[in-house]
Design a protein around this motif. Structure first.
Motif, short mmCIF file in Angstrom:
data_model
loop_
_atom_site.label_atom_id
_atom_site.label_comp_id
_atom_site.label_asym_id
_atom_site.label_seq_id
_atom_site.Cartn_x
_atom_site.Cartn_y
_atom_site.Cartn_z
N LEU A 1 0.80 -1.27 0.10
CA LEU A 1 0.04 0.09 -0.08
C LEU A 1 0.84 0.98 0.18
CD1 LEU A 1 -3.01 -0.95 2.75
CD2 LEU A 1 -2.94 -1.13 0.20
N ARG A 2 2.19 1.09 0.38
CA ARG A 2 2.99 2.41 0.51
C ARG A 2 3.90 2.55 -0.62
NH1 ARG A 2 3.31 0.13 5.65
NH2 ARG A 2 5.12 -0.94 5.52
N VAL B 1 -1.26 -3.12 -6.97
CA VAL B 1 -1.11 -2.78 -5.38
C VAL B 1 -2.23 -3.71 -4.71
CG1 VAL B 1 -1.53 -1.08 -3.61
CG2 VAL B 1 -0.43 -0.71 -5.58
N LEU B 2 -3.48 -3.97 -4.83
CA LEU B 2 -4.37 -4.59 -4.27
C LEU B 2 -4.06 -6.26 -4.16
CD1 LEU B 2 -7.68 -2.85 -4.85
CD2 LEU B 2 -6.35 -2.96 -2.72
N THR B 3 -3.66 -6.35 -5.49
CA THR B 3 -3.17 -7.84 -5.77
C THR B 3 -1.77 -8.25 -4.68
OG1 THR B 3 -3.97 -7.97 -8.00
CG2 THR B 3 -2.31 -9.63 -7.43
N ALA B 4 -1.07 -7.45 -4.82
CA ALA B 4 0.26 -7.70 -3.72
C ALA B 4 -0.12 -7.56 -2.44
CB ALA B 4 1.40 -6.60 -4.25
N TYR B 5 -1.23 -6.64 -1.87
CA TYR B 5 -1.56 -6.94 -0.57
C TYR B 5 -2.39 -8.23 -0.42
CZ TYR B 5 -4.00 -5.59 3.75
OH TYR B 5 -4.77 -5.24 4.85
N ALA B 6 -3.40 -8.72 -1.30
CA ALA B 6 -4.02 -9.88 -1.12
C ALA B 6 -3.02 -11.00 -1.22
CB ALA B 6 -5.05 -10.03 -2.39
N ALA C 1 -7.66 3.67 4.42
CA ALA C 1 -7.29 4.91 4.02
C ALA C 1 -6.92 4.80 2.69
CB ALA C 1 -5.98 5.19 4.90
N TRP C 2 -6.26 3.64 2.28
CA TRP C 2 -5.50 3.62 0.97
C TRP C 2 -6.93 3.75 -0.03
CZ3 TRP C 2 -6.45 0.59 -3.51
CH2 TRP C 2 -5.64 0.71 -4.35
N GLY D 1 -15.95 -0.11 5.55
CA GLY D 1 -16.73 -1.62 5.29
C GLY D 1 -15.99 -2.20 3.93
N ALA D 2 -15.68 -1.30 2.92
CA ALA D 2 -14.97 -2.10 1.55
C ALA D 2 -13.69 -2.63 2.20
CB ALA D 2 -14.73 -0.80 0.76
N ALA D 3 -12.88 -2.09 2.94
CA ALA D 3 -11.68 -2.93 3.56
C ALA D 3 -12.00 -4.15 4.18
CB ALA D 3 -10.99 -2.01 4.61
N GLU D 4 -13.01 -4.17 4.89
CA GLU D 4 -13.52 -5.45 5.68
C GLU D 4 -13.92 -6.58 4.58
OE1 GLU D 4 -15.53 -5.90 9.16
OE2 GLU D 4 -14.77 -4.05 10.02
N THR D 5 -14.71 -6.12 3.58
CA THR D 5 -15.15 -6.98 2.46
C THR D 5 -13.89 -7.28 1.74
OG1 THR D 5 -17.38 -5.79 2.37
CG2 THR D 5 -16.39 -6.79 0.33
N PHE D 6 -12.97 -6.67 1.33
CA PHE D 6 -11.90 -7.01 0.60
C PHE D 6 -11.13 -8.28 1.44
CE2 PHE D 6 -7.25 -6.64 -0.59
CZ PHE D 6 -7.51 -7.04 -1.90
N VAL D 7 -10.76 -7.78 2.57
CA VAL D 7 -9.99 -9.04 3.45
C VAL D 7 -10.78 -10.00 3.60
CG1 VAL D 7 -9.18 -9.46 5.65
CG2 VAL D 7 -8.79 -7.23 4.65
N GLY D 8 -12.19 -10.01 3.75
CA GLY D 8 -12.95 -11.32 3.68
C GLY D 8 -13.12 -12.31 2.41
#
Length: 199
Positions: A73-74, A82-87, A134-135, A152-159
């Motif tokens: 994210l940084r 970015v999201l794929t690397a975080y996932a 925040a990202w 809420g979107a962040a929680e959805t993504f992690v789930g």
């Protein structure tokens, strides 16, 4: 060449955190400060000079994991990448038995040590979630996403990323074989499609 004082201090800090991680995996919060000092090969005074309690040690361990996991994210770059690397970082943590056994040990005894469990959550998973929110808040529009509720979107993504992998991890149930990069990329595609701005 002799090491500078700062290098020695950092090595001792790393030894303390490594010892605590091992002991938390074995005993959960029942691990004592004496045991952590012995396993780290440091004096009790050295341990207490750096960490006043097991809660502080747990917070430091969780914060370090959060820093490592949210590094993508940084880094900047295209939103999907970015999201794929975080996932992928999330999946790597929970799909390998050696990655966070200490967190499992603490979770199993969290009812007995609620203050420690809260500190670890806030500094680790909670902080990671805040950083992702925040990202998303900062980059949703440029990524073509409609994110009215970043938390809420962040929680959805992690789930979506973890599914039952996190439950299997916490219960020490074997994870099915999976292609982590492919799973991460597929999840990001689905997430971005779900949150895409209406045209």
């Amino acid at each position: 060449m002799p090491r500078a004082a700062g290098q020695i201090d950092e090595r001792k800090r790393e030894a303390i955190l490594a010892a605590a991680s091992e002991l938390f995996a074995e005993k959960g919060p029942a691990a004592s400060m004496d045991e952590i000092a012995r396993r780290a090969g440091v004096s009790k005074q050295t341990l207490y000079n750096r960490f006043s309690s097991k809660i502080e040690i747990g917070r430091a361990l969780a914060a370090g994991r959060s820093d490592a996991m949210t590094e993508p994210l940084r880094q900047g770059g295209e939103a999907g990448a970015v999201l794929t690397a975080y996932a992928a970082a999330l999946l790597e943590k929970v799909c390998h038995a050696d990655k966070a056994a200490s967190l499992r040990g603490v979770a199993l005894f969290s009812g007995q040590e609620p203050e420690m469990a809260r500190a670890i959550y806030d500094a680790g998973p909670g902080e990671s979630l805040r950083r992702l929110a925040a990202w998303l808040d900062a980059h949703a529009a440029e990524a073509g996403l409609a994110v009215d509720d970043p938390e809420g979107a962040a929680e959805t993504f992690v789930g979506m990323v973890l599914g039952h992998a996190h439950l299997r991890h916490m219960l020490a149930v074997e994870q099915p074989a999976r292609d982590i990069p492919a799973r991460a990329a597929d999840t990001v595609r689905r997430f971005m499609r779900a949150y895409a701005l209406e045209r």
